[in-house]
Each structure stands twice: as structure tokens, then as C-alpha cells.
Design a protein around this motif. Structure first.
Motif, PDB file in Angstrom:
ATOM      1  N   GLY A 104      29.526 104.616  56.881  1.00 47.62           N
ATOM      2  CA  GLY A 104      30.788 104.975  56.250  1.00 47.62           C
ATOM      3  C   GLY A 104      31.877 103.939  56.465  1.00 47.62           C
ATOM      4  N   GLU A 105      33.024 104.208  55.841  1.00 45.11           N
ATOM      5  CA  GLU A 105      34.138 103.268  55.838  1.00 45.11           C
ATOM      6  C   GLU A 105      34.673 103.032  57.250  1.00 45.11           C
ATOM      7  OE1 GLU A 105      36.625 100.973  53.117  1.00 45.11           O
ATOM      8  OE2 GLU A 105      34.849 102.226  52.798  1.00 45.11           O
ATOM      9  N   ARG A 106      35.006 101.793  57.547  1.00 45.41           N
ATOM     10  CA  ARG A 106      35.595 101.460  58.836  1.00 45.41           C
ATOM     11  C   ARG A 106      37.064 101.876  58.893  1.00 45.41           C
ATOM     12  NH1 ARG A 106      32.887  97.955  62.165  1.00 45.41           N
ATOM     13  NH2 ARG A 106      31.045  96.929  61.294  1.00 45.41           N
ATOM     14  N   VAL A 107      37.529 102.152  60.093  1.00 45.22           N
ATOM     15  CA  VAL A 107      38.956 102.337  60.326  1.00 45.22           C
ATOM     16  C   VAL A 107      39.577 100.947  60.473  1.00 45.22           C
ATOM     17  CG1 VAL A 107      40.687 103.242  61.923  1.00 45.22           C
ATOM     18  CG2 VAL A 107      38.605 104.560  61.457  1.00 45.22           C
ATOM     19  N   LEU A 172      23.170  96.805  52.263  1.00 46.71           N
ATOM     20  CA  LEU A 172      24.167  97.764  52.728  1.00 46.71           C
ATOM     21  C   LEU A 172      25.119  98.174  51.609  1.00 46.71           C
ATOM     22  CD1 LEU A 172      25.145  96.680  56.353  1.00 46.71           C
ATOM     23  CD2 LEU A 172      24.143  98.841  55.622  1.00 46.71           C
ATOM     24  N   VAL A 173      25.454  97.218  50.742  1.00 46.75           N
ATOM     25  CA  VAL A 173      26.337  97.526  49.619  1.00 46.75           C
ATOM     26  C   VAL A 173      25.672  98.545  48.700  1.00 46.75           C
ATOM     27  CG1 VAL A 173      27.440  96.602  47.551  1.00 46.75           C
ATOM     28  CG2 VAL A 173      27.552  95.330  49.702  1.00 46.75           C
ATOM     29  N   ALA A 174      24.407  98.303  48.373  1.00 47.89           N
ATOM     30  CA  ALA A 174      23.677  99.221  47.503  1.00 47.89           C
ATOM     31  C   ALA A 174      23.587 100.610  48.124  1.00 47.89           C
ATOM     32  CB  ALA A 174      22.284  98.670  47.219  1.00 47.89           C
ATOM     33  N   LYS A 175      23.361 100.653  49.430  1.00 45.77           N
ATOM     34  CA  LYS A 175      23.230 101.928  50.132  1.00 45.77           C
ATOM     35  C   LYS A 175      24.541 102.698  50.093  1.00 45.77           C
ATOM     36  CE  LYS A 175      20.394 101.530  53.494  1.00 45.77           C
ATOM     37  NZ  LYS A 175      19.769 101.223  54.812  1.00 45.77           N
ATOM     38  N   ARG A 176      25.631 101.988  50.320  1.00 42.15           N
ATOM     39  CA  ARG A 176      26.935 102.655  50.318  1.00 42.15           C
ATOM     40  C   ARG A 176      27.359 103.080  48.917  1.00 42.15           C
ATOM     41  NH1 ARG A 176      30.601 101.496  54.314  1.00 42.15           N
ATOM     42  NH2 ARG A 176      32.117 102.495  52.940  1.00 42.15           N
ATOM     43  N   LEU A 177      27.052 102.264  47.923  1.00 45.01           N
ATOM     44  CA  LEU A 177      27.424 102.609  46.544  1.00 45.01           C
ATOM     45  C   LEU A 177      26.738 103.886  46.084  1.00 45.01           C
ATOM     46  CD1 LEU A 177      27.472  99.108  44.800  1.00 45.01           C
ATOM     47  CD2 LEU A 177      29.436 100.600  45.220  1.00 45.01           C
ATOM     48  N   SER A 178      25.544 104.124  46.604  1.00 46.07           N
ATOM     49  CA  SER A 178      24.805 105.317  46.197  1.00 46.07           C
ATOM     50  C   SER A 178      25.115 106.526  47.086  1.00 46.07           C
ATOM     51  CB  SER A 178      23.298 105.045  46.238  1.00 46.07           C
ATOM     52  OG  SER A 178      22.874 104.737  47.555  1.00 46.07           O
ATOM     53  N   SER A 179      25.958 106.328  48.088  1.00 48.51           N
ATOM     54  CA  SER A 179      26.310 107.432  48.981  1.00 48.51           C
ATOM     55  C   SER A 179      27.433 108.255  48.385  1.00 48.51           C
ATOM     56  CB  SER A 179      26.733 106.890  50.350  1.00 48.51           C
ATOM     57  OG  SER A 179      27.982 106.229  50.255  1.00 48.51           O
ATOM     58  N   GLU A 180      27.667 109.413  48.965  1.00 49.67           N
ATOM     59  CA  GLU A 180      28.736 110.290  48.486  1.00 49.67           C
ATOM     60  C   GLU A 180      30.105 109.673  48.711  1.00 49.67           C
ATOM     61  OE1 GLU A 180      30.405 114.760  49.528  1.00 49.67           O
ATOM     62  OE2 GLU A 180      28.265 114.335  49.764  1.00 49.67           O
ATOM     63  N   GLU A 181      30.261 108.940  49.808  1.00 51.14           N
ATOM     64  CA  GLU A 181      31.555 108.336  50.146  1.00 51.14           C
ATOM     65  C   GLU A 181      31.857 107.116  49.300  1.00 51.14           C
ATOM     66  OE1 GLU A 181      34.022 106.857  54.106  1.00 51.14           O
ATOM     67  OE2 GLU A 181      31.893 107.352  54.241  1.00 51.14           O
ATOM     68  N   GLY A 182      30.820 106.400  48.867  1.00 55.20           N
ATOM     69  CA  GLY A 182      31.036 105.194  48.088  1.00 55.20           C
ATOM     70  C   GLY A 182      31.449 104.016  48.947  1.00 55.20           C
ATOM     71  N   LEU A 183      32.052 103.014  48.329  1.00 63.19           N
ATOM     72  CA  LEU A 183      32.427 101.778  49.023  1.00 63.19           C
ATOM     73  C   LEU A 183      33.757 101.281  48.485  1.00 63.19           C
ATOM     74  CD1 LEU A 183      31.432  99.464  50.978  1.00 63.19           C
ATOM     75  CD2 LEU A 183      30.533  98.344  48.938  1.00 63.19           C
ATOM     76  N   SER A 184      34.692 100.995  49.378  1.00 62.23           N
ATOM     77  CA  SER A 184      35.995 100.502  48.942  1.00 62.23           C
ATOM     78  C   SER A 184      35.883  99.044  48.499  1.00 62.23           C
ATOM     79  CB  SER A 184      37.020 100.610  50.077  1.00 62.23           C
ATOM     80  OG  SER A 184      36.729  99.648  51.083  1.00 62.23           O
ATOM     81  N   TYR A 185      36.844  98.624  47.689  1.00 63.20           N
ATOM     82  CA  TYR A 185      36.882  97.217  47.279  1.00 63.20           C
ATOM     83  C   TYR A 185      37.101  96.316  48.487  1.00 63.20           C
ATOM     84  CZ  TYR A 185      38.244  92.902  45.015  1.00 63.20           C
ATOM     85  OH  TYR A 185      38.310  91.576  44.630  1.00 63.20           O
ATOM     86  N   THR A 186      37.831  96.834  49.480  1.00 60.46           N
ATOM     87  CA  THR A 186      38.094  96.056  50.690  1.00 60.46           C
ATOM     88  C   THR A 186      36.792  95.621  51.346  1.00 60.46           C
ATOM     89  OG1 THR A 186      40.171  97.232  51.061  1.00 60.46           O
ATOM     90  CG2 THR A 186      39.220  96.088  52.953  1.00 60.46           C
TER      91      THR A 186
END
Length: 442
Positions: A104-107, A172-186
Motif C-alpha cells: 500500500g501507499e507510503r506515508v 510492483l506497479v502492475a500489482k498495485r494498479l490491480s489492487s483496490e487501493e491503486g497507485l498514486s502518481y507520486t
């Protein structure tokens, strides 16, 4: 301990590669440090040839490095010993972003926090590579070349070389894009920043090799591709395998089980015990990765594991080497002495407070009032026995000890003079069952 098998850790000036190998590439492969790479033949030729400049990056996403980073630091040193020049990059800018995680997204940390961590990590990196001599290391910070770039310059001069189709295929990008949370542009942009690092270091220092953990392979190859597109040059990359627990989980802070190299975050006692408790099936691989022992020495220890596993010579050698490397010989000797004393083979009174505090983190702990605590109560509170009646039997049978002294009467409060540093008791039942009692409670 058998000195020829255990106490044999060279300092920085005595460290050397194993000359039984044809070149450093062959040694890296034997040590299990090559998971993935660009063209293997070209990379082996480059490492066997004249001096090249290489880099490895460390992002300040915490105040300390951990064992995953130690793999990279020791790999940097091995390649430096082969005659090449290291650049140690601590990412003042990439640390503000953080590479995408599977979980998931980092703080995002404040610039002030990250700047403090940059300094801390630079200080941790310095002892592992040499900053003197013909192939002296250099410390670099990517904030130096990114903080002055405007958003327009970043998009026009760097972003135009990246293809979104390629970027979203990174694991990792592909995995996050397919997750419920997605991936920020950051976080999606992180690979562009790391690619820029390689381009900058290629231009400024003629750097032609980058390496890191294999989980960073997508970010690493972003750099090789950027150098190829912008400079029409072919550069090298290497990914080392991830160090995992026996259940396959990654040894890293994101997994919640990090072994930090900062003594304040992971005590030298805990650090030493981690290595001492390595399984027979893992210990030889750990010796190859985390020590500078030669192939001959490691093969001798492998025979020890096979022929005399009960002696645990390989584990003792591993624990000695890595703890000495990270915390120094004096601290390692204190830790070993403390470990032996806790189990009745030395004077507990000679253990210093930091070491005892570190040991307490590895043992069952209970808090009891110093004025009234009895051994019977302590045995029950720490879980060394299941009931007061069982505790009384342990005392009667001569199997209860406080600070290595056999207890004769378990119902009498422990005297104030027995509390080590005014707050600790080392409680033992039998030969091997240990616990710590701390003063406190009602």
C-alpha cells in the motif's frame, strides 16, 4: 570457541576477496549474490577489466538501515576490493517519495525528517566501504541534482523518454494498479527519479553499473533504459536476491520483523542471537552472503554442520563475524559473555546494563514490586511455571535460580541488593528456561 573456525573477522583494512575465484563476478555468483542482471558476459568482462564506477542507492525511509541493506553494503565492498570505485547514493529526493510497496501507499515524511535520516544513513554507510585510496568511495545525494528542476523541465527533459506502457508493466506497479487501493502518481513517478539518478551519475562520474535488491529491478532498469535513450550508451545492472525468513517473508522493515543495524533499534544481543539461531539449512548461505570468509573456510564450516551439527560452529562463526562487523569486537565479546552468564556459565554481575536490557527483549518479562516480590510469584508471573504449587516444587527440587544463585526459600521477598542496576532480576528454572523480572507494578 574454536578460534580458527569462529573468531576470524577481518577489519576494513584486512578484508579481501577470495583469490581462488577467477574474478569477482565468479565469486559473487558463488556467494549467491546474482539473482538477475543485464548481459552476463558483458558484465563479467567489465568487472574483470579496468576500474569502473558503480553505485548503489539507499533511501532514507527510516532512521536506520537493516539486513537487506547490509547485503548491498557488503556487495559494494566486495566490488571495491576488486578495484572498482563505489558511489554510495543516499536518496534525499527519492526518500521524500518512496518506492511503491506491495502493501500500500507510503506515508510521506516531512523534508526535515528525511534530511535527518539522510545524515543518519550516510553515517551508517561509511564504515562499510573505504573512502581512501585510488578507488575511494564517494557519497552522493540525489537531492543535489533534483531540487532545482522545475516540473516543466522534469516532464520535458526526462519524462518524455519514458513510455507509460512499459512503466505499468513493472511488477510492483502492475500489482498495485490491480489492487483496490491503486497507485498514486507520486509513487508511480518514483522509477523516473531513480532512472534520472543513473543518468546523472553516468554523466558526472562515468558510472556504468548499478545494483540493488532484485525487488528494485524495475526501477534499476529504468535507469539503464534512460541512459541508453539519452546518451546512446549501454550500462550494466545487477539485482541481488532478497534475504527471506524460512516462511518466505522478506527480511525488511515493511514486514515488521526488521533486524536493524542501529544498536538503539536492535540491541547487539538481539542481533547476535538472530545469527546464532540460524537453521542448519540456512547458515552456509548466510556465511557466503554476510561474511568475508573464503570458500575454503566456508566449506570447512559446511563439513562441521554435516558432521557435528550439535556443535553449531557455523552459527557461532556467522554470529561472531556479522556482529563484529556491525557492532565491533568489544561489544560482541560482551554479548557472548552475557549469553553465557545468563545460562549459568559466568558472572551475571559483570553484564553491563545495555547488554542486559537487550537480553531482556529476547526473554519473557514480568513486572513485580521490588519491595515485596518473591521467587514463587516471579516464577508464575514470568510463565516459567503454571502455578504457585509448581513454583514451590521447583524451589524445593533445587531448580530455581535468581541471578545464577540457587533459591532456598521461594516465599521470602527478594532483597534489594539482588536487583541488578536497581531494576532487573534474571530468573532461571532448570538449565535453559530463562526470564527477566523488572521492578515495577503495585
Amino acid at each position: 570457541m574454536e578460534k580458527n573456525l569462529v573468531e576470524n573477522t577481518p577489519g576494513l583494512t584486512e578484508q579481501r576477496n577470495d583469490d581462488s575465484f577467477e574474478n569477482i563476478w565468479q565469486e559473487l555468483k558463488w556467494r549467491g549474490l546474482v539473482q538477475v542482471s543485464t548481459d552476463e558476459t558483458a558484465l563479467e568482462e567489465a568487472l574483470a577489466g579496468e576500474t569502473l564506477t558503480y553505485y548503489c542507492g539507499f533511501d532514507p525511509t527510516a532512521a536506520s538501515l537493516h539486513l537487506g541493506h547490509l547485503v548491498q553494503l557488503l556487495t559494494m565492498r566486495r566490488i571495491q576490493l576488486a578495484g572498482h570505485k563505489p558511489l554510495a547514493l543516499v536518496g534525499g529526493s527519492t526518500g521524500l517519495i518512496g518506492d511503491p510497496r506491495a502493501s500500500g501507499e507510503r506515508v510521506l515524511n516531512t523534508p526535515e525528517t528525511v534530511a535527518g535520516w539522510v545524515q543518519s544513513i550516510q553515517d551508517q554507510v561509511r564504515p562499510y566501504i573505504s573512502f581512501e585510496g585510488e578507488n575511494a568511495a564517494r557519497m552522493v545525494n540525489n537531492l543535489d541534482w533534483t531540487q532545482g528542476i522545475s516540473a516543466i523541465e522534469f516532464l520535458r527533459d526526462i519524462g518524455r523518454y519514458f513510455r507509460v506502457g512499459t512503466m505499468i508493466k513493472k511488477d510492483l506497479v502492475a500489482k498495485r494498479l490491480s489492487s483496490e487501493e491503486g497507485l498514486s502518481y507520486t509513487e508511480f513517478s518514483y522509477q523516473i527519479l531513480q532512472g534520472l539518478d543513473y543518468l546523472q551519475l553516468y554523466r558526472e562520474y562515468d558510472c556504468t553499473l548499478q545494483f540493488g535488491g532484485s525487488d528494485q529491478w524495475g526501477n534499476i532498469t529504468s535507469g539503464t533504459e534512460l541512459v541508453r535513450r539519452v546518451e546512446n550508451a549501454h550500462v550494466h545492472a545487477l539485482g541481488t536476491p532478497l534475504i527471506t525468513n524460512s516462511d518466505g517473508t522478506k527480511l525488511g522493515k515493511s514486514e515488521g520483523n526488521a533486524i536493524w543495524i542501529d544498536a538503539e533499534l536492535c540491541s547487539p544481543y538481539t542481533f547476535y542471537q538472530y545469527w546464532l539461531n540460524q537453521a542448519d539449512a540456512d547458515v552456509i548461505d548466510r556465511l557466503k552472503v554476510f561474511t568475508f570468509r573464503s570458500r575454503e573456510e566456508i566449506e570447512a564450516l559446511a563439513r562441521e554442520v554435516e558432521e557435528r551439527p550439535f556443535a553449531r560452529q557455523a552459527q557461532k562463526a556467522l554470529a561472531w563475524d556479522v556482529t563484529t562487523l556491525v557492532h565491533g569486537e568489544e561489544t560482541t565479546r560482551k554479548v557472548i559473555a552475557a549469553s553465557e552468564a545468563l545460562f549459568g556459565k559466568g558472572e551475571i554481575s559483570e553484564i553491563d546494563e545495555p547488554t542486559l536490557r537487550g537480553a531482556s527483549a529476547e526473554l519473557p518479562v514480568a513486572e513485580l514490586p521490588a519491595e515485596s516480590a518473591t521467587v514463587v510469584e516471579a516464577l508464575v508471573a514470568t510463565g516459567l511455571v503454571g502455578s504457585k504449587s509448581e513454583a514451590r516444587r521447583a524451589v524445593k527440587d533445587g531448580g530455581a535460580y535468581v541471578n545464577n544463585t540457587k533459591v532456598d526459600d521461594g516465599e521470602v521477598p527478594v532483597s534489594s541488593g539482588e536487583w541488578l542496576f536497581g531494576q532487573y532480576l534474571v530468573l532461571r528454572r532448570g538449565k535453559k528456561n530463562l526470564a527477566i523480572v523488572r521492578s515495577g507494578g503495585d
